[in-house]
Design an enzyme around this catalytic site. Structure first.
Site, PDB file in Angstrom:
ATOM      1  CB  ILE A  19     -16.956  18.314  -8.393  1.00  0.00           C
ATOM      2  CG1 ILE A  19     -15.479  18.640  -9.370  1.00  0.00           C
ATOM      3  CG2 ILE A  19     -17.051  19.336  -7.551  1.00  0.00           C
ATOM      4  CD1 ILE A  19     -15.884  19.569 -10.479  1.00  0.00           C
ATOM      5  CG  ASN A  57     -15.133  16.821 -15.240  1.00  0.00           C
ATOM      6  OD1 ASN A  57     -15.501  16.003 -16.033  1.00  0.00           O
ATOM      7  ND2 ASN A  57     -14.608  18.050 -15.484  1.00  0.00           N
ATOM      8  CG  HIS A  94     -14.153  13.775  -0.916  1.00  0.00           C
ATOM      9  ND1 HIS A  94     -14.164  14.080   0.406  1.00  0.00           N
ATOM     10  CD2 HIS A  94     -15.160  14.355  -1.501  1.00  0.00           C
ATOM     11  CE1 HIS A  94     -15.501  14.160   0.769  1.00  0.00           C
ATOM     12  NE2 HIS A  94     -15.820  14.688  -0.706  1.00  0.00           N
ATOM     13  N   GLY A  98       1.209  -2.739   8.594  1.00  0.00           N
ATOM     14  CA  GLY A  98       2.159  -1.479   8.320  1.00  0.00           C
ATOM     15  C   GLY A  98       3.378  -2.244   9.548  1.00  0.00           C
ATOM     16  NE  ARG A  99       2.505   1.596  13.273  1.00  0.00           N
ATOM     17  CZ  ARG A  99       1.625   2.405  13.836  1.00  0.00           C
ATOM     18  NH1 ARG A  99       2.109   3.158  14.976  1.00  0.00           N
ATOM     19  NH2 ARG A  99       0.400   2.156  13.762  1.00  0.00           N
ATOM     20  CG  LEU A 126      -3.202   8.577  -3.927  1.00  0.00           C
ATOM     21  CD1 LEU A 126      -2.957   9.099  -5.488  1.00  0.00           C
ATOM     22  CD2 LEU A 126      -2.076   9.002  -3.193  1.00  0.00           C
ATOM     23  CE  LYS A 134      -2.376   1.529   3.807  1.00  0.00           C
ATOM     24  NZ  LYS A 134      -2.248   2.971   3.877  1.00  0.00           N
ATOM     25  CD  GLN A 138      -4.233   0.666  13.812  1.00  0.00           C
ATOM     26  OE1 GLN A 138      -5.276   0.899  14.058  1.00  0.00           O
ATOM     27  NE2 GLN A 138      -3.866   0.682  12.418  1.00  0.00           N
ATOM     28  NE  ARG A 168       0.082  -3.101  15.685  1.00  0.00           N
ATOM     29  CZ  ARG A 168      -0.133  -2.443  14.308  1.00  0.00           C
ATOM     30  NH1 ARG A 168      -0.684  -3.041  13.606  1.00  0.00           N
ATOM     31  NH2 ARG A 168      -0.128  -1.052  14.317  1.00  0.00           N
TER      32      ARG A 168
HETATM   33  O1  C5P Z   1       1.393   0.309  10.996  1.00  0.00           O
HETATM   34  P1  C5P Z   1      -0.103  -0.302  10.983  1.00  0.00           P
HETATM   35  O2  C5P Z   1      -0.175  -1.764  10.831  1.00  0.00           O
HETATM   36  O3  C5P Z   1      -1.076   0.438  12.111  1.00  0.00           O
HETATM   37  O4  C5P Z   1      -0.538   0.502   9.483  1.00  0.00           O
HETATM   38  C1  C5P Z   1      -1.887   0.354   8.979  1.00  0.00           C
HETATM   39  C2  C5P Z   1      -2.117   1.144   7.857  1.00  0.00           C
HETATM   40  O5  C5P Z   1      -3.524   1.164   7.490  1.00  0.00           O
HETATM   41  C3  C5P Z   1      -1.584   2.503   7.704  1.00  0.00           C
HETATM   42  O6  C5P Z   1      -1.172   2.746   6.422  1.00  0.00           O
HETATM   43  C4  C5P Z   1      -2.685   3.334   8.163  1.00  0.00           C
HETATM   44  O7  C5P Z   1      -2.873   4.605   7.589  1.00  0.00           O
HETATM   45  C5  C5P Z   1      -3.896   2.479   7.473  1.00  0.00           C
HETATM   46  N1  C5P Z   1      -5.296   2.691   7.824  1.00  0.00           N
HETATM   47  C6  C5P Z   1      -5.633   2.392   9.344  1.00  0.00           C
HETATM   48  N2  C5P Z   1      -6.874   2.541   9.625  1.00  0.00           N
HETATM   49  C7  C5P Z   1      -7.868   3.125   8.865  1.00  0.00           C
HETATM   50  C8  C5P Z   1      -7.580   3.180   7.460  1.00  0.00           C
HETATM   51  C9  C5P Z   1      -6.075   3.271   7.065  1.00  0.00           C
HETATM   52  O8  C5P Z   1      -4.826   2.103  10.027  1.00  0.00           O
HETATM   53  N3  C5P Z   1      -9.086   3.168   9.303  1.00  0.00           N
END
Ligand code: C5P
Length: 234
Positions: free
Chosen positions: A65, A67, A63, A210-211, A60, A32, A190, A182
């Protein structure tokens, strides 16, 4: 149904992201790319990652209009990414105009809706966004998901905990992509986290991690463990 693990490349530069991906040179993965990396490096980082053979969710959250949103969609189709997303708050016309282009130009591109950001709680939703004060956050999320489905998007980004309700109401083929994963609960910022195997049991299609992977001592090993856990030994 559990399909794949998406690694969130939350890095401040292309150099750092590509350095991280060196560990994955023999493994094709789904990554991502978010605003931080894309706004820094532009389309070149997408081309570099594609050259390595990886799939890309370009996050990204469009969001605007209808067009302008159509034009943005055309630009992303030209980049040949695999998954993109839109704020459902942009309205059904914005979403359906975009999904129409995708259907005609790149029908395998997965289009997702963003319902309510997890940083928006019920109080903010009512007081600041002025959204129907008689509706709970969960009800609004479901109503937004319905709009995404009616506009022919492929699915939504949501918490794994919301997946059973989404699938029950919108069908099992409506794709759910779920962050907040996790292996062990209670780490990082989170709050409502689930494990990869819980996400599978809840019916999530893709998990975003992610992390736990990017900051691991051995990212490839961690990725493989999380993937095995999510796919259930498939
Ligand atoms: O590091 P971690 O596993 O928390 O990363 C989760 C990813 O998912 C990050 O890129 C975060 O911006 C994205 N994300 C999120 N919660 C959401 C939407 C997107 O954690 N509701």
């Amino acid at each position: 149904m559990a399909k794949d693990v998406i690694i969130a490349l939350d890095f401040p530069s292309g150099e750092r992201a590509l350095d991280f991906l060196k560990d994955f040179k023999d493994e094709e993965v789904y990554v991502k790319v978010g605003m931080e990396l894309f706004y820094k490096e532009g389309p070149s980082i997408i081309r570099e990652i594609k050259k390595l053979g990886h799939k890309i969710f370009l996050d990204l959250k469009i969001h605007d209009i209808p067009n302008t949103c159509k034009g943005a969609t055309n630009s992303l189709i030209a980049l040949d990414v695999d998954m993109i997303n839109y704020h459902i708050a942009g309205g059904k016309k914005m979403l359906s105009d975009a999904s129409e282009i995708v259907k005609n130009e790149k029908s395998d591109l997965i289009t997702l809706g963003v319902t309510m950001l997890t940083s928006t709680d019920e109080d903010v939703m009512h007081r600041e966004l002025q959204i129907d004060k008689d509706k709970s956050l969960d009800e609004v999320v479901l109503a937004y998901a319905n709009i995404a489905k009616e506009a022919n998007l492929s699915g939504i980004v949501c918490s794994a905990l919301e997946v059973p309700k989404i699938k029950e109401n919108l069908g099992k083929d409506f794709i759910t992509v779920t962050p907040g994963i996790r292996k062990v609960k209670g780490t990082d910022d989170q709050k409502r986290v689930v494990t990869p195997s819980e996400a599978r049991e809840l019916g999530s299609d893709y998990i975003v991690v992610g992390r736990p992977i990017t900051k691991a001592e051995d990212p490839l090993k961690e990725y493989r463990e999380i993937k095995k856990d999510f796919l259930g030994g498939k």
